[in-house]
Design a protein around this motif. Structure first.
Motif, PDB file in Angstrom:
ATOM      1  N   GLY A 162      21.645  26.056  48.263  1.00  0.00           N
ATOM      2  CA  GLY A 162      21.006  26.640  47.093  1.00  0.00           C
ATOM      3  C   GLY A 162      21.309  28.115  46.933  1.00  0.00           C
ATOM      4  N   SER A 163      21.086  28.898  48.025  1.00  0.00           N
ATOM      5  CA  SER A 163      21.184  30.355  47.907  1.00  0.00           C
ATOM      6  C   SER A 163      22.002  30.945  49.037  1.00  0.00           C
ATOM      7  CB  SER A 163      19.778  30.975  47.926  1.00  0.00           C
ATOM      8  OG  SER A 163      19.098  30.631  49.130  1.00  0.00           O
ATOM      9  N   VAL A 164      22.780  31.983  48.692  1.00  0.00           N
ATOM     10  CA  VAL A 164      23.616  32.692  49.672  1.00  0.00           C
ATOM     11  C   VAL A 164      23.401  34.190  49.507  1.00  0.00           C
ATOM     12  CG1 VAL A 164      25.968  33.172  50.472  1.00  0.00           C
ATOM     13  CG2 VAL A 164      25.383  30.874  49.670  1.00  0.00           C
ATOM     14  N   LEU A 165      23.369  34.902  50.628  1.00  0.00           N
ATOM     15  CA  LEU A 165      23.365  36.361  50.635  1.00  0.00           C
ATOM     16  C   LEU A 165      24.704  36.836  51.184  1.00  0.00           C
ATOM     17  CD1 LEU A 165      22.134  39.241  50.599  1.00  0.00           C
ATOM     18  CD2 LEU A 165      21.190  38.750  52.883  1.00  0.00           C
ATOM     19  N   ILE A 173      34.648  39.629  47.333  1.00  0.00           N
ATOM     20  CA  ILE A 173      35.424  38.430  47.622  1.00  0.00           C
ATOM     21  C   ILE A 173      34.603  37.347  48.324  1.00  0.00           C
ATOM     22  CG2 ILE A 173      36.347  39.370  49.786  1.00  0.00           C
ATOM     23  CD1 ILE A 173      38.174  37.086  47.248  1.00  0.00           C
ATOM     24  N   GLN A 174      33.724  37.730  49.270  1.00  0.00           N
ATOM     25  CA  GLN A 174      32.927  36.711  49.957  1.00  0.00           C
ATOM     26  C   GLN A 174      31.905  36.082  49.012  1.00  0.00           C
ATOM     27  OE1 GLN A 174      34.155  35.965  52.761  1.00  0.00           O
ATOM     28  NE2 GLN A 174      35.365  37.831  53.024  1.00  0.00           N
ATOM     29  N   ALA A 175      31.308  36.891  48.155  1.00  0.00           N
ATOM     30  CA  ALA A 175      30.355  36.358  47.182  1.00  0.00           C
ATOM     31  C   ALA A 175      31.029  35.368  46.244  1.00  0.00           C
ATOM     32  CB  ALA A 175      29.727  37.503  46.385  1.00  0.00           C
ATOM     33  N   MET A 176      32.256  35.672  45.861  1.00  0.00           N
ATOM     34  CA  MET A 176      32.992  34.780  44.970  1.00  0.00           C
ATOM     35  C   MET A 176      33.298  33.457  45.653  1.00  0.00           C
ATOM     36  SD  MET A 176      35.414  37.765  43.340  1.00  0.00           S
ATOM     37  CE  MET A 176      36.555  36.694  42.475  1.00  0.00           C
ATOM     38  N   HIS A 177      33.699  33.511  46.912  1.00  0.00           N
ATOM     39  CA  HIS A 177      33.918  32.267  47.655  1.00  0.00           C
ATOM     40  C   HIS A 177      32.615  31.484  47.792  1.00  0.00           C
ATOM     41  CE1 HIS A 177      38.093  32.116  48.931  1.00  0.00           C
ATOM     42  NE2 HIS A 177      38.069  33.423  49.152  1.00  0.00           N
ATOM     43  N   ALA A 178      31.530  32.183  48.128  1.00  0.00           N
ATOM     44  CA  ALA A 178      30.241  31.510  48.299  1.00  0.00           C
ATOM     45  C   ALA A 178      29.758  30.877  47.005  1.00  0.00           C
ATOM     46  CB  ALA A 178      29.202  32.502  48.822  1.00  0.00           C
ATOM     47  N   ALA A 179      30.118  31.482  45.875  1.00  0.00           N
ATOM     48  CA  ALA A 179      29.688  30.960  44.573  1.00  0.00           C
ATOM     49  C   ALA A 179      30.245  29.574  44.300  1.00  0.00           C
ATOM     50  CB  ALA A 179      30.121  31.927  43.467  1.00  0.00           C
ATOM     51  N   ARG A 180      31.292  29.185  45.017  1.00  0.00           N
ATOM     52  CA  ARG A 180      31.905  27.867  44.797  1.00  0.00           C
ATOM     53  C   ARG A 180      31.088  26.734  45.410  1.00  0.00           C
ATOM     54  NH1 ARG A 180      37.395  27.437  43.388  1.00  0.00           N
ATOM     55  NH2 ARG A 180      37.929  25.894  45.003  1.00  0.00           N
ATOM     56  N   HIS A 181      30.209  27.039  46.371  1.00  0.00           N
ATOM     57  CA  HIS A 181      29.431  25.950  46.985  1.00  0.00           C
ATOM     58  C   HIS A 181      27.924  26.211  46.953  1.00  0.00           C
ATOM     59  CE1 HIS A 181      30.063  28.664  50.533  1.00  0.00           C
ATOM     60  NE2 HIS A 181      28.815  28.328  50.763  1.00  0.00           N
ATOM     61  N   SER A 182      27.488  27.167  46.135  1.00  0.00           N
ATOM     62  CA  SER A 182      26.057  27.474  46.080  1.00  0.00           C
ATOM     63  C   SER A 182      25.576  27.576  44.638  1.00  0.00           C
ATOM     64  CB  SER A 182      25.781  28.797  46.803  1.00  0.00           C
ATOM     65  OG  SER A 182      26.383  29.874  46.118  1.00  0.00           O
ATOM     66  N   SER A 184      23.271  29.935  43.705  1.00  0.00           N
ATOM     67  CA  SER A 184      23.186  31.364  43.383  1.00  0.00           C
ATOM     68  C   SER A 184      23.555  32.201  44.585  1.00  0.00           C
ATOM     69  CB  SER A 184      21.766  31.730  42.922  1.00  0.00           C
ATOM     70  OG  SER A 184      20.836  31.527  43.970  1.00  0.00           O
ATOM     71  N   VAL A 185      24.080  33.394  44.310  1.00  0.00           N
ATOM     72  CA  VAL A 185      24.487  34.338  45.354  1.00  0.00           C
ATOM     73  C   VAL A 185      23.888  35.700  45.035  1.00  0.00           C
ATOM     74  CG1 VAL A 185      26.425  35.463  46.521  1.00  0.00           C
ATOM     75  CG2 VAL A 185      26.685  33.121  45.673  1.00  0.00           C
ATOM     76  N   VAL A 186      23.337  36.361  46.053  1.00  0.00           N
ATOM     77  CA  VAL A 186      22.955  37.763  45.952  1.00  0.00           C
ATOM     78  C   VAL A 186      23.949  38.559  46.782  1.00  0.00           C
ATOM     79  CG1 VAL A 186      21.216  39.511  46.483  1.00  0.00           C
ATOM     80  CG2 VAL A 186      20.507  37.286  45.574  1.00  0.00           C
ATOM     81  N   ASN A 209      27.351  33.245  38.713  1.00  0.00           N
ATOM     82  CA  ASN A 209      26.132  32.953  39.479  1.00  0.00           C
ATOM     83  C   ASN A 209      25.921  33.936  40.630  1.00  0.00           C
ATOM     84  OD1 ASN A 209      28.352  31.907  40.856  1.00  0.00           O
ATOM     85  ND2 ASN A 209      27.211  30.200  41.745  1.00  0.00           N
ATOM     86  N   ILE A 210      26.404  35.178  40.448  1.00  0.00           N
ATOM     87  CA  ILE A 210      26.233  36.216  41.462  1.00  0.00           C
ATOM     88  C   ILE A 210      25.373  37.339  40.898  1.00  0.00           C
ATOM     89  CG2 ILE A 210      27.369  37.849  43.014  1.00  0.00           C
ATOM     90  CD1 ILE A 210      29.932  36.210  42.727  1.00  0.00           C
ATOM     91  N   GLU A 211      24.365  37.745  41.657  1.00  0.00           N
ATOM     92  CA  GLU A 211      23.536  38.907  41.323  1.00  0.00           C
ATOM     93  C   GLU A 211      23.885  40.035  42.280  1.00  0.00           C
ATOM     94  OE1 GLU A 211      18.861  40.389  41.484  1.00  0.00           O
ATOM     95  OE2 GLU A 211      19.348  38.261  41.758  1.00  0.00           O
ATOM     96  N   PHE A 212      24.160  41.215  41.744  1.00  0.00           N
ATOM     97  CA  PHE A 212      24.573  42.349  42.565  1.00  0.00           C
ATOM     98  C   PHE A 212      23.411  43.336  42.713  1.00  0.00           C
ATOM     99  CE2 PHE A 212      28.417  40.624  40.666  1.00  0.00           C
ATOM    100  CZ  PHE A 212      29.237  40.497  41.778  1.00  0.00           C
ATOM    101  N   ARG A 213      23.185  43.792  43.959  1.00  0.00           N
ATOM    102  CA  ARG A 213      22.089  44.719  44.236  1.00  0.00           C
ATOM    103  C   ARG A 213      22.572  45.846  45.142  1.00  0.00           C
ATOM    104  NH1 ARG A 213      17.067  40.737  45.959  1.00  0.00           N
ATOM    105  NH2 ARG A 213      17.361  39.139  44.325  1.00  0.00           N
TER     106      ARG A 213
END
Length: 508
Positions: A162-165, A173-182, A184-186, A209-213
């Protein structure tokens, strides 16, 4: 307005077929290899020959501008970016135009990969490197896709969650990869500049589906938990002394390996039960103290399963040379020697004898106490992992979990299957009838090799899913004229290890 400009840029890159395959076709494998060594002359010569033969090509103009980091004619730039235009590229911060010449302000290059979902390709924006700048990097440099980031993306478990940090996202780049199997990504970072470029990269590649903080370490996600955490943290051990550059992309501002310790200790508060954290790290070996004892101490008290794999180790001099050169300071210069001295003084102050590099996997148990505490050194070559090592890591964790909850009696009833990448090797003295060594070799994963005896070899060879482990052991005991219970007691712990390492697969 930025979104519209990014959309136009994507259209132009598509039209120019600005891909990894196209670039290799422009200058060939030898020039490609030279670029990886930070040498662009072979690529420049190849582009000049191609221009003489075929004229101006959009892909060649973009390659010269954004990858080789050189100026191009304004008319050529306009032709290569017909939708965005030079004005739009200037507004995005990609280039600066000075009369008839357009020069790059950012690096922009294609990136391709294969994961469990299949082949993919993106464009990645980052800061210009040392080759384009002609000088050492600035301390706020935003790194593109480097060796460490490719290592982590390959390690990333790709089980749908469901969710990745993504802790310390850098160019994203890691968030983009994680977005392929999750779902949402923070993605967090202490650098506002890194977040700005990461947002562009996500938008440029249609990832939404990535939120940047913004913030340091876990501060931006205080009180939140995730199904997966990935981090290529700024783990490089850097002297905390005046005059030593501190690069945001690699230096966490803490002494020694304290940054990696902080990430390990902080992960537990941000994982859901069953959640996994994966990160890269360095750890120091100090006089009279093994590094793994220290790393194990960091895990103590977190309540997490832990699997730490050391892939390499360097002495202080090698380590200093690696990272001083990484910042763009050339060997043989007074500045290099000054930094070299600072690094060695820093290591000497803590009595550091060497530095290890490797992978850390942490997991919050679903319930109860941790069942996995594994610290190992695997300095050899990896096996073949087309879709990344993360698929193997996930399978190995599943294998560990499967065998850990089963008694010897339950394990004996299981019908195991030898993994399809497993082969057996037999070594003979010339003219000998019987082998002197039996080896079980793993083609994927970590490319492990296990030394076997006749009993274990026979068990693995008979593990085709038809017979239970107990039935196979009984047959081997009869064949070898051995006591069944003694043979079972000898083989079952080794079977458990083979299941945890992916040599033997549990029944589906």
């Amino acid at each position: 307005m930025t979104s519209e400009l990014v959309h136009r840029l994507r259209s132009d890159l598509d039209s120019a077929r600005f891909t990894v395959t196209t670039l290799t076709g422009l200058w060939g494998d030898e020039a490609d290899a030279a670029l990886h060594r930070n040498e662009r002359v072979p690529a420049l010569r190849a582009l000049a020959r191609r221009r003489a033969e075929t004229g101006v090509e959009a892909s060649a103009t973009l390659a010269r501008l954004f990858i080789l980091g050189l100026g191009v004619d304004r008319d050529d730039a306009a032709a290569a970016l017909p939708t965005l235009g030079v004005a739009g590229a200037t507004e995005l911060g990609l280039v600066t135009a000075d009369g008839a010449e357009v020069r790059p302000l950012l690096d922009l290059r294609p990136y391709s990969f294969v994961d469990a979902a299949g082949a993919g390709s993106w464009w990645i924006v980052s800061d210009l490197g040392e080759l384009a700048l002609g000088r050492p990097l600035g301390e706020e440099h935003v790194l593109g896709v480097g060796g460490a980031s490719m290592t982590l993306s390959g390690l990333m478990m790709q089980t749908p969650v469901g969710s990745v940090l993504d802790l310390g996202t850098g160019c994203g780049i890691q968030a983009m990869h994680a977005a392929r199997h999750s779902v949402s990504v923070v993605a967090t970072d202490i650098s506002e500049r890194a977040l700005a470029l990461a947002r562009i990269n996500a938008e440029l590649n249609g990832i939404n589906n990535i939120e940047f903080r913004h913030g340091d370490l876990f501060e931006p996600v205080r009180g939140e938990r995730f199904d997966q955490i990935v981090s290529n943290p700024p783990f490089v051990i850097t002297p905390r002394s005046d005059g030593v550059p501190s690069y945001e992309y690699r230096d966490g501002g803490m002494e020694g390996d304290a940054l990696v310790e902080a990430v390990i200790r902080g992960a537990a508060a941000h994982l859901h039960p069953g959640g996994v954290a994966q990160l890269l790290g360095n750890w120091e070996y100090r006089v009279g103290q093994d590094a793994f004892r220290r790393v194990g101490g960091w895990v103590d008290g977190t309540g997490l399963d832990a699997w730490v794999i050391e892939r390499d180790v360097q002495d202080p001099a090698q380590y200093a040379e690696t990272w001083i050169r990484d910042g763009g300071t050339r060997s043989g210069t007074p500045e290099f020697e000054r930094l070299y001295t600072a690094w060695l003084d820093d290591f000497a102050a803590r009595r550091v004898t060497s530095v290890g590099f490797g992978y850390i996997t942490l997991r919050m148990p679903l319930d109860g106490s941790p069942t996995l505490r594994r610290l190992e050194r695997l300095h050899g070559a990896l096996g073949s992992n087309e879709t990344g090592l993360g698929v193997h890591l996930a399978a190995a964790l599943a294998g560990h979990d499967w065998q850990a909850v089963r008694s010897d009696e339950e394990l004996g009833l299981a019908q195991l299957i030898a993994a399809p990448d497993v082969t057996e090797e037999r070594h003979y003295w010339p003219g000998a009838e019987h082998p002197t060594a039996l080896m079980l070799r793993q083609g994927g994963g970590f490319g492990r090799t296990v030394r076997m005896d006749t009993g274990l070899s026979a068990l693995v060879g008979a593990s085709d899913g038809d017979l239970s482990v107990a039935a196979v052991v009984a047959a081997i005991a009869q064949l070898l004229d051995a006591d069944y219970l003694e043979l079972r007691e000898e083989l079952l712990p080794r079977v458990r290890a083979l299941v945890s390492d992916g040599f033997l697969l549990p029944p589906e």
